[in-house]
Design an enzyme around this catalytic site. Structure first.
Site, PDB file in Angstrom:
ATOM      1  N   CYS A   1      -4.038   8.228 -19.365  1.00  0.00           N
ATOM      2  CA  CYS A   1      -4.254   8.577 -17.957  1.00  0.00           C
ATOM      3  C   CYS A   1      -4.205   7.338 -17.072  1.00  0.00           C
ATOM      4  O   CYS A   1      -3.471   7.298 -16.099  1.00  0.00           O
ATOM      5  CB  CYS A   1      -5.585   9.313 -17.818  1.00  0.00           C
ATOM      6  SG  CYS A   1      -6.212   9.368 -16.145  1.00  0.00           S
TER       7      CYS A   1
ATOM      8  N   CYS B   1      -9.054   5.508 -14.775  1.00  0.00           N
ATOM      9  CA  CYS B   1     -10.333   4.778 -14.773  1.00  0.00           C
ATOM     10  C   CYS B   1     -10.129   3.422 -15.451  1.00  0.00           C
ATOM     11  O   CYS B   1     -10.460   3.247 -16.627  1.00  0.00           O
ATOM     12  CB  CYS B   1     -11.405   5.583 -15.498  1.00  0.00           C
ATOM     13  SG  CYS B   1     -11.823   7.104 -14.652  1.00  0.00           S
TER      14      CYS B   1
ATOM     15  N   CYS C   1     -12.725  15.907 -16.855  1.00  0.00           N
ATOM     16  CA  CYS C   1     -12.640  14.487 -16.513  1.00  0.00           C
ATOM     17  C   CYS C   1     -14.023  14.019 -16.081  1.00  0.00           C
ATOM     18  O   CYS C   1     -14.733  14.754 -15.383  1.00  0.00           O
ATOM     19  CB  CYS C   1     -11.614  14.337 -15.380  1.00  0.00           C
ATOM     20  SG  CYS C   1     -11.727  12.777 -14.508  1.00  0.00           S
TER      21      CYS C   1
ATOM     22  N   GLN D   1     -12.979  12.004   2.714  1.00  0.00           N
ATOM     23  CA  GLN D   1     -13.457  11.073   1.684  1.00  0.00           C
ATOM     24  C   GLN D   1     -13.769  11.830   0.398  1.00  0.00           C
ATOM     25  O   GLN D   1     -14.365  12.915   0.450  1.00  0.00           O
ATOM     26  CB  GLN D   1     -14.721  10.358   2.174  1.00  0.00           C
ATOM     27  CG  GLN D   1     -14.518   9.537   3.441  1.00  0.00           C
ATOM     28  CD  GLN D   1     -13.834   8.199   3.183  1.00  0.00           C
ATOM     29  OE1 GLN D   1     -13.577   7.813   2.048  1.00  0.00           O
ATOM     30  NE2 GLN D   1     -13.524   7.487   4.256  1.00  0.00           N
TER      31      GLN D   1
ATOM     32  N   CYS E   1     -10.389   0.413   2.156  1.00  0.00           N
ATOM     33  CA  CYS E   1     -10.382   0.787   0.737  1.00  0.00           C
ATOM     34  C   CYS E   1      -9.506  -0.194  -0.035  1.00  0.00           C
ATOM     35  O   CYS E   1      -9.211   0.040  -1.209  1.00  0.00           O
ATOM     36  CB  CYS E   1      -9.891   2.220   0.560  1.00  0.00           C
ATOM     37  SG  CYS E   1      -8.284   2.510   1.304  1.00  0.00           S
TER      38      CYS E   1
ATOM     39  N   TYR F   1      -7.846   5.450  13.110  1.00  0.00           N
ATOM     40  CA  TYR F   1      -7.569   6.060  11.804  1.00  0.00           C
ATOM     41  C   TYR F   1      -8.732   7.018  11.487  1.00  0.00           C
ATOM     42  O   TYR F   1      -9.378   6.916  10.450  1.00  0.00           O
ATOM     43  CB  TYR F   1      -7.439   5.002  10.708  1.00  0.00           C
ATOM     44  CG  TYR F   1      -6.468   3.894  11.011  1.00  0.00           C
ATOM     45  CD1 TYR F   1      -5.128   3.998  10.661  1.00  0.00           C
ATOM     46  CD2 TYR F   1      -6.899   2.718  11.655  1.00  0.00           C
ATOM     47  CE1 TYR F   1      -4.230   2.970  10.934  1.00  0.00           C
ATOM     48  CE2 TYR F   1      -6.010   1.682  11.932  1.00  0.00           C
ATOM     49  CZ  TYR F   1      -4.682   1.817  11.574  1.00  0.00           C
ATOM     50  OH  TYR F   1      -3.803   0.802  11.849  1.00  0.00           O
TER      51      TYR F   1
ATOM     52  N   CYS G   1     -13.757   8.190 -22.720  1.00  0.00           N
ATOM     53  CA  CYS G   1     -12.906   9.313 -22.346  1.00  0.00           C
ATOM     54  C   CYS G   1     -11.728   9.370 -23.301  1.00  0.00           C
ATOM     55  O   CYS G   1     -11.040   8.361 -23.508  1.00  0.00           O
ATOM     56  CB  CYS G   1     -12.429   9.112 -20.908  1.00  0.00           C
ATOM     57  SG  CYS G   1     -11.171  10.299 -20.440  1.00  0.00           S
TER      58      CYS G   1
ATOM     59  N   ASP H   1     -10.565   2.262  10.163  1.00  0.00           N
ATOM     60  CA  ASP H   1     -10.621   2.654   8.748  1.00  0.00           C
ATOM     61  C   ASP H   1      -9.207   2.978   8.276  1.00  0.00           C
ATOM     62  O   ASP H   1      -8.880   4.136   7.997  1.00  0.00           O
ATOM     63  CB  ASP H   1     -11.545   3.885   8.621  1.00  0.00           C
ATOM     64  CG  ASP H   1     -11.767   4.311   7.188  1.00  0.00           C
ATOM     65  OD1 ASP H   1     -11.360   3.576   6.271  1.00  0.00           O
ATOM     66  OD2 ASP H   1     -12.354   5.395   6.982  1.00  0.00           O
TER      67      ASP H   1
HETATM   68  N1  SAH Z   1     -11.918   7.529   8.920  1.00  0.00           N
HETATM   69  C1  SAH Z   1     -11.510   8.705   8.217  1.00  0.00           C
HETATM   70  C2  SAH Z   1     -10.150   8.587   7.549  1.00  0.00           C
HETATM   71  C3  SAH Z   1      -9.832   7.332   6.806  1.00  0.00           C
HETATM   72  S1  SAH Z   1      -8.397   7.399   5.776  1.00  0.00           S
HETATM   73  C4  SAH Z   1     -12.571   9.114   7.210  1.00  0.00           C
HETATM   74  O1  SAH Z   1     -13.504   8.384   6.923  1.00  0.00           O
HETATM   75  O2  SAH Z   1     -12.469  10.224   6.673  1.00  0.00           O
HETATM   76  C5  SAH Z   1      -7.158   6.754   6.768  1.00  0.00           C
HETATM   77  C6  SAH Z   1      -6.602   7.719   7.803  1.00  0.00           C
HETATM   78  O3  SAH Z   1      -5.578   7.010   8.510  1.00  0.00           O
HETATM   79  C7  SAH Z   1      -5.937   8.977   7.247  1.00  0.00           C
HETATM   80  O4  SAH Z   1      -6.505  10.111   7.884  1.00  0.00           O
HETATM   81  C8  SAH Z   1      -4.456   8.836   7.636  1.00  0.00           C
HETATM   82  O5  SAH Z   1      -3.842  10.075   7.975  1.00  0.00           O
HETATM   83  C9  SAH Z   1      -4.556   7.932   8.849  1.00  0.00           C
HETATM   84  N2  SAH Z   1      -3.345   7.112   9.153  1.00  0.00           N
HETATM   85  C10 SAH Z   1      -2.476   6.550   8.299  1.00  0.00           C
HETATM   86  N3  SAH Z   1      -1.574   5.816   8.961  1.00  0.00           N
HETATM   87  C11 SAH Z   1      -1.889   5.904  10.286  1.00  0.00           C
HETATM   88  C12 SAH Z   1      -1.324   5.359  11.475  1.00  0.00           C
HETATM   89  N4  SAH Z   1      -0.266   4.570  11.433  1.00  0.00           N
HETATM   90  N5  SAH Z   1      -1.913   5.650  12.644  1.00  0.00           N
HETATM   91  C13 SAH Z   1      -3.013   6.470  12.707  1.00  0.00           C
HETATM   92  N6  SAH Z   1      -3.582   7.006  11.615  1.00  0.00           N
HETATM   93  C14 SAH Z   1      -3.033   6.739  10.416  1.00  0.00           C
END
Ligand code: SAH
Length: 405
Positions: A32, A35, A108, A232, A357, A261, A26, A330
């Site tokens: 940047c 990556c 990109c 995602q 992540c 989450y 790239c 998550d």
């Molecule tokens: N499970 C979902 C989102 C994962 S990303 C998916 O797969 O799409 C993490 C998420 O946590 C985001 O939507 C963010 O807004 C939320 N988040 C961040 N801090 C938080 C908190 N303290 N309590 C509840 N949710 C939260």
């Protein structure tokens, strides 16, 4: 399930039909910085990530072989460009890492190509409409950023024009010109961000064309994506990730499930087909309203959503004596709060499926949970972000003693 053996680079490449030496080259790589692994072939990137996960999580359990992509290019369905001016010319691109200098980028290797094309068109249109790009020192000018979200399977495209002021000169001509050049765009939103901030989106939005959101098909279901809600960014690998999480949850139809989450409710809605009841909890109100709509779009009646801080929700649930058989969590890169983890232990679900992540914060959280009666049973890394140093992991934990429930 049979655990896979440790990674073997060449075998993996031939099995998954990839070439071993497929480095990308790239022209923006030095400036940047997005990556970080692009000097490595994709196979070496996967080995690098496998080793990283083993180093951080290997003390808890055997780590399954990372699931990579067959075609690890142009996978990003969400593309963002910063706009500025240099020597009288409008430029668009990405911020050089840890700075506010824009590196001009027209295409990109990891972003959706159509989104990149639309950004170039917008840059040209600005010039012909005599609109200025924003200057973050003088705080003058019009366009700050463009955000594009694309539904890979639905084909829908949302363009968000982030402007410093709400007044949009020749708005309808600009919108018509953009749609004329890219009829595939299904909605255009103006977002107003007049603050001195590194956040891309401001509070206020208005729809200039179409519905103001897009829909996307994922795991045979339909989901709404609005400008501000998390979704995602790699739809191909998201299916892999979600299917693994559901496989680990091993639901029979009788369980009460917490999707913590939950974002726009995707995982919980996916899980609801094989659960008695699902509750999703999420901090972002835009994501929660999408989640409620998503439950309706998929005719799911056994799910409810709560807009709250996940940690506070867990404390209340523990005080209230709520019962969950499975908790799917998550969290963002920072991982879960101590308050969340403590209450999780009090609630004592039989299984916890922890999607992360950031394996560093996940390792910290696993250290807590494994000292409080949980045992790690499975670890699966998934490559959601090829060419970057980031890696996603799904971990299954269950209680060591089942006497508590
Ligand atoms: N499970 C979902 C989102 C994962 S990303 C998916 O797969 O799409 C993490 C998420 O946590 C985001 O939507 C963010 O807004 C939320 N988040 C961040 N801090 C938080 C908190 N303290 N309590 C509840 N949710 C939260």
């Amino acid at each position: 399930m049979q655990e896979s053996k440790p990674i073997a680079k060449k075998r993996l490449a031939s099995q998954q039909n990839r070439s071993v030496e497929n480095k990308i080259s790239c022209p923006h790589r030095k400036k940047c910085g997005g990556c970080q692994l692009q000097n490595l072939s994709y196979e070496r990137q996967l080995s690098f990530k496998q080793v990283k996960v083993i180093k951080l999580l290997g003390r808890y359990h055997h780590v399954c072989e990372i699931i990579g992509m067959k075609n690890p290019y142009h996978y990003r369905n969400k593309v963002q460009a910063a706009f500025g001016e240099r020597q009288g010319q409008i430029i668009s691109g990405v911020y050089q890492s840890s700075t506010h200098n824009i590196v001009p980028v027209d295409s990109c290797m990891i972003e959706d190509q159509k989104a990149d094309e639309i950004i170039v068109t917008i840059r040209k249109l600005l010039k012909s409409f005599k609109l200025r790009a924003f200057n973050d020192v003088s705080m003058k000018g019009f366009l700050r950023h463009v955000l594009i979200k694309r539904g890979f399977s639905s084909g829908e495209i949302m363009v968000v024009l982030v402007t410093a002021v709400s007044d949009f000169p020749k708005q309808s001509q600009f919108v018509n010109a953009l749609i004329g050049r890219h009829p595939e765009i299904t909605t255009i939103v103006q977002n107003i961000n007049n603050k001195r901030t590194s956040l891309v989106l401001g509070e206020q939005s208005r729809v200039l064309y179409g519905s103001g959101y897009i829909e996307e098909d994922l795991c045979e279901m339909r989901f709404r994506i609005s400008p501000k809600a998390f979704y995602q960014i790699n739809p191909v690998q998201t299916e892999v990730l979600y299917k693994k999480a559901i496989e680990y949850a091993d639901l029979t139809g009788n369980e009460t499930v917490l999707d913590a989450y939950c974002g726009t409710g995707t995982i919980g809605i996916f899980a609801s087909k094989n659960a008695k009841k699902v509750t999703g909890v999420e901090l972002n109100p835009d994501a929660i309203s999408d989640a409620e709509i998503n439950a309706g779009l998929n005719n799911v009646a056994n799910i409810e959503f709560v807009c709250a801080d996940a940690g506070k929700f867990m404390v209340e649930a523990a005080n209230f004596g709520a019962e969950y058989d499975v908790v799917i969590m998550d969290p963002p890169r920072a991982g879960a709060s101590l308050e969340f983890l403590r209450s999780l232990v009090t609630l004592a679900p039989k299984k916890v499926v922890y999607i992360s992540c950031n394996p560093e914060t996940q390792a910290r959280d696993l250290s807590f949970l494994t000292r409080k009666g949980y045992k790690v049973r499975k670890i699966q890394p998934v490559d959601m972000f090829p060419h970057t140093e980031h890696v996603e992991t799904v971990v299954l934990l269950s209680r060591q003693e089942t006497s508590k429930k």
